[in-house]
Design a protein around this motif. Sequence first.
Motif, PDB file in Angstrom:
ATOM      1  N   THR A   1      -7.762   1.535   5.873  1.00  0.00           N
ATOM      2  CA  THR A   1      -8.783   0.872   6.684  1.00  0.00           C
ATOM      3  C   THR A   1      -9.991   0.545   5.816  1.00  0.00           C
ATOM      4  O   THR A   1     -10.294   1.260   4.859  1.00  0.00           O
ATOM      5  CB  THR A   1      -9.255   1.747   7.868  1.00  0.00           C
ATOM      6  OG1 THR A   1      -9.920   2.910   7.364  1.00  0.00           O
ATOM      7  CG2 THR A   1      -8.084   2.160   8.747  1.00  0.00           C
ATOM      8  N   VAL A   2     -10.675  -0.523   6.166  1.00  0.00           N
ATOM      9  CA  VAL A   2     -11.935  -0.914   5.534  1.00  0.00           C
ATOM     10  C   VAL A   2     -12.923  -1.194   6.661  1.00  0.00           C
ATOM     11  O   VAL A   2     -12.657  -2.048   7.524  1.00  0.00           O
ATOM     12  CB  VAL A   2     -11.780  -2.155   4.638  1.00  0.00           C
ATOM     13  CG1 VAL A   2     -13.128  -2.584   4.085  1.00  0.00           C
ATOM     14  CG2 VAL A   2     -10.813  -1.872   3.496  1.00  0.00           C
ATOM     15  N   ASP A   3     -14.013  -0.440   6.670  1.00  0.00           N
ATOM     16  CA  ASP A   3     -15.009  -0.571   7.743  1.00  0.00           C
ATOM     17  C   ASP A   3     -14.362  -0.407   9.120  1.00  0.00           C
ATOM     18  O   ASP A   3     -14.719  -1.100  10.085  1.00  0.00           O
ATOM     19  CB  ASP A   3     -15.732  -1.919   7.653  1.00  0.00           C
ATOM     20  CG  ASP A   3     -16.519  -2.060   6.366  1.00  0.00           C
ATOM     21  OD1 ASP A   3     -17.104  -1.057   5.916  1.00  0.00           O
ATOM     22  OD2 ASP A   3     -16.529  -3.164   5.795  1.00  0.00           O
ATOM     23  N   GLY A   4     -13.370   0.485   9.210  1.00  0.00           N
ATOM     24  CA  GLY A   4     -12.718   0.772  10.482  1.00  0.00           C
ATOM     25  C   GLY A   4     -11.620  -0.185  10.880  1.00  0.00           C
ATOM     26  O   GLY A   4     -10.961   0.006  11.907  1.00  0.00           O
ATOM     27  N   THR A   5     -11.375  -1.213  10.071  1.00  0.00           N
ATOM     28  CA  THR A   5     -10.336  -2.207  10.376  1.00  0.00           C
ATOM     29  C   THR A   5      -9.104  -1.950   9.522  1.00  0.00           C
ATOM     30  O   THR A   5      -9.216  -1.767   8.297  1.00  0.00           O
ATOM     31  CB  THR A   5     -10.857  -3.635  10.115  1.00  0.00           C
ATOM     32  OG1 THR A   5     -12.011  -3.864  10.929  1.00  0.00           O
ATOM     33  CG2 THR A   5      -9.790  -4.671  10.447  1.00  0.00           C
ATOM     34  N   GLY A   6      -7.930  -1.949  10.153  1.00  0.00           N
ATOM     35  CA  GLY A   6      -6.689  -1.696   9.425  1.00  0.00           C
ATOM     36  C   GLY A   6      -6.361  -2.807   8.445  1.00  0.00           C
ATOM     37  O   GLY A   6      -6.637  -3.986   8.692  1.00  0.00           O
ATOM     38  N   VAL A   7      -5.775  -2.426   7.309  1.00  0.00           N
ATOM     39  CA  VAL A   7      -5.385  -3.364   6.264  1.00  0.00           C
ATOM     40  C   VAL A   7      -3.905  -3.149   5.959  1.00  0.00           C
ATOM     41  O   VAL A   7      -3.481  -2.020   5.693  1.00  0.00           O
ATOM     42  CB  VAL A   7      -6.207  -3.148   4.975  1.00  0.00           C
ATOM     43  CG1 VAL A   7      -5.707  -4.049   3.856  1.00  0.00           C
ATOM     44  CG2 VAL A   7      -7.683  -3.385   5.240  1.00  0.00           C
ATOM     45  N   GLU A   8      -3.105  -4.211   6.023  1.00  0.00           N
ATOM     46  CA  GLU A   8      -1.677  -4.110   5.716  1.00  0.00           C
ATOM     47  C   GLU A   8      -1.468  -4.187   4.211  1.00  0.00           C
ATOM     48  O   GLU A   8      -1.924  -5.131   3.566  1.00  0.00           O
ATOM     49  CB  GLU A   8      -0.901  -5.237   6.400  1.00  0.00           C
ATOM     50  CG  GLU A   8      -0.871  -5.147   7.919  1.00  0.00           C
ATOM     51  CD  GLU A   8      -0.086  -3.945   8.409  1.00  0.00           C
ATOM     52  OE1 GLU A   8       0.856  -3.523   7.703  1.00  0.00           O
ATOM     53  OE2 GLU A   8      -0.411  -3.430   9.490  1.00  0.00           O
ATOM     54  N   CYS A   9      -0.785  -3.184   3.652  1.00  0.00           N
ATOM     55  CA  CYS A   9      -0.499  -3.150   2.209  1.00  0.00           C
ATOM     56  C   CYS A   9       0.995  -3.019   1.975  1.00  0.00           C
ATOM     57  O   CYS A   9       1.699  -2.347   2.744  1.00  0.00           O
ATOM     58  CB  CYS A   9      -1.199  -1.963   1.551  1.00  0.00           C
ATOM     59  SG  CYS A   9      -2.993  -2.080   1.507  1.00  0.00           S
ATOM     60  N   THR A  10       1.490  -3.640   0.915  1.00  0.00           N
ATOM     61  CA  THR A  10       2.870  -3.416   0.505  1.00  0.00           C
ATOM     62  C   THR A  10       2.974  -2.000  -0.069  1.00  0.00           C
ATOM     63  O   THR A  10       1.954  -1.386  -0.424  1.00  0.00           O
ATOM     64  CB  THR A  10       3.308  -4.422  -0.572  1.00  0.00           C
ATOM     65  OG1 THR A  10       2.583  -4.160  -1.786  1.00  0.00           O
ATOM     66  CG2 THR A  10       3.043  -5.862  -0.126  1.00  0.00           C
ATOM     67  N   PRO A  11       4.185  -1.452  -0.184  1.00  0.00           N
ATOM     68  CA  PRO A  11       4.317  -0.111  -0.771  1.00  0.00           C
ATOM     69  C   PRO A  11       3.706  -0.003  -2.162  1.00  0.00           C
ATOM     70  O   PRO A  11       3.058   1.003  -2.480  1.00  0.00           O
ATOM     71  CB  PRO A  11       5.840   0.099  -0.802  1.00  0.00           C
ATOM     72  CG  PRO A  11       6.342  -0.698   0.342  1.00  0.00           C
ATOM     73  CD  PRO A  11       5.478  -1.941   0.356  1.00  0.00           C
ATOM     74  N   GLY A  12       3.881  -1.022  -2.997  1.00  0.00           N
ATOM     75  CA  GLY A  12       3.294  -0.970  -4.336  1.00  0.00           C
ATOM     76  C   GLY A  12       1.780  -0.980  -4.303  1.00  0.00           C
ATOM     77  O   GLY A  12       1.127  -0.217  -5.015  1.00  0.00           O
TER      78      GLY A  12
END
Length: 239
Positions: A146-157
Motif C-alpha cells: 500500500t502507498v498512502d493507504g491505497t493498494g498497489v498491485e505488484c508482480t511477484p518479482g
Amino acid sequence: MVAEDDGKQGELIRRYLEREGHTVTLVRDGRAALDLVRRREPDLLVLDVMMPRADGLDVLRVLRAEASELPVLMLTARSTEDDLLLGLDLGADDYMTKPYSPRELMARVRTLLRRTRRGAGGGPAAADPVLAVGTLTVDPQRHEVTVDGTGVECTPGEFRILAAMAAEPDRVFTRQRLLEELHGFDRYISGRTVDVHIMNLRKKIEAAPRRPARLLTVYGVGYKLTDPAASAARAPRTI
C-alpha cells in the motif's frame, strides 16, 4: 503442472519431476493449462511460451490478472532479451531458454517450491512483520503493498525486490544483490532486469515516476528505498 506442446519435451520433464517425487499433470495447450490451474490449484506451473490455443505469455497475463500467486517457471525457445524481460514483467518467477539442462530445471523447481512453502505457513516467512517505509507498507504474509493507504498491485518479482528493500530502508542495493533476491533467472539476463522492475515499481509507488522520491537511484552503485518525509527532515536548511 507442466504445459508443453512438444510431446517429447513434456514427457522428459514429467519423468524428471516424478523421479524427484512430484505428482505431475501434463497439458499441451494454453486453454487446458488455464482450466486445470483453476480447478486443481497446483503448487507450481512449468509453462512453455509457444503453445496452441493461447500461448504461455497469454496464460501468464490471465493468471496474474486473476491475482494468482502460483509460482510460474517459463520455458521458451526465444532468446532475445526483450522476450525474457516481457515474461518477467508479466510476473514469471523464473525463465529458462531452450535448450536447457534438465538437472538445472529440477534445481530451479526445488528452489521455487522451497520458497513457496516457507511463505505458505509455519515457516519463517509466516511470522514476517508488515514492513513500513514512511507511508509505504509491504505485508509479506498477505503479499500486499500500500502507498498512502491505497493498494498497489505488484508482480511477484516486483514484490520480492520491494520487500527486500523495505526490510532495510536507506540501504543501497546493488543490481547484483537485487538479482539474487529475484533468484535463479537465466544467465542471459543482465542487470537490466532489475532496471525494468525498478521502472515499473516507480510507476506504481511514486507520485512523479520521473522524479522519484521513494525509490532512488544511487548512481554507479544501485538503488535504495527511503521515506521522503524523513529525507526532507534530514536535509540541511538554507538560511
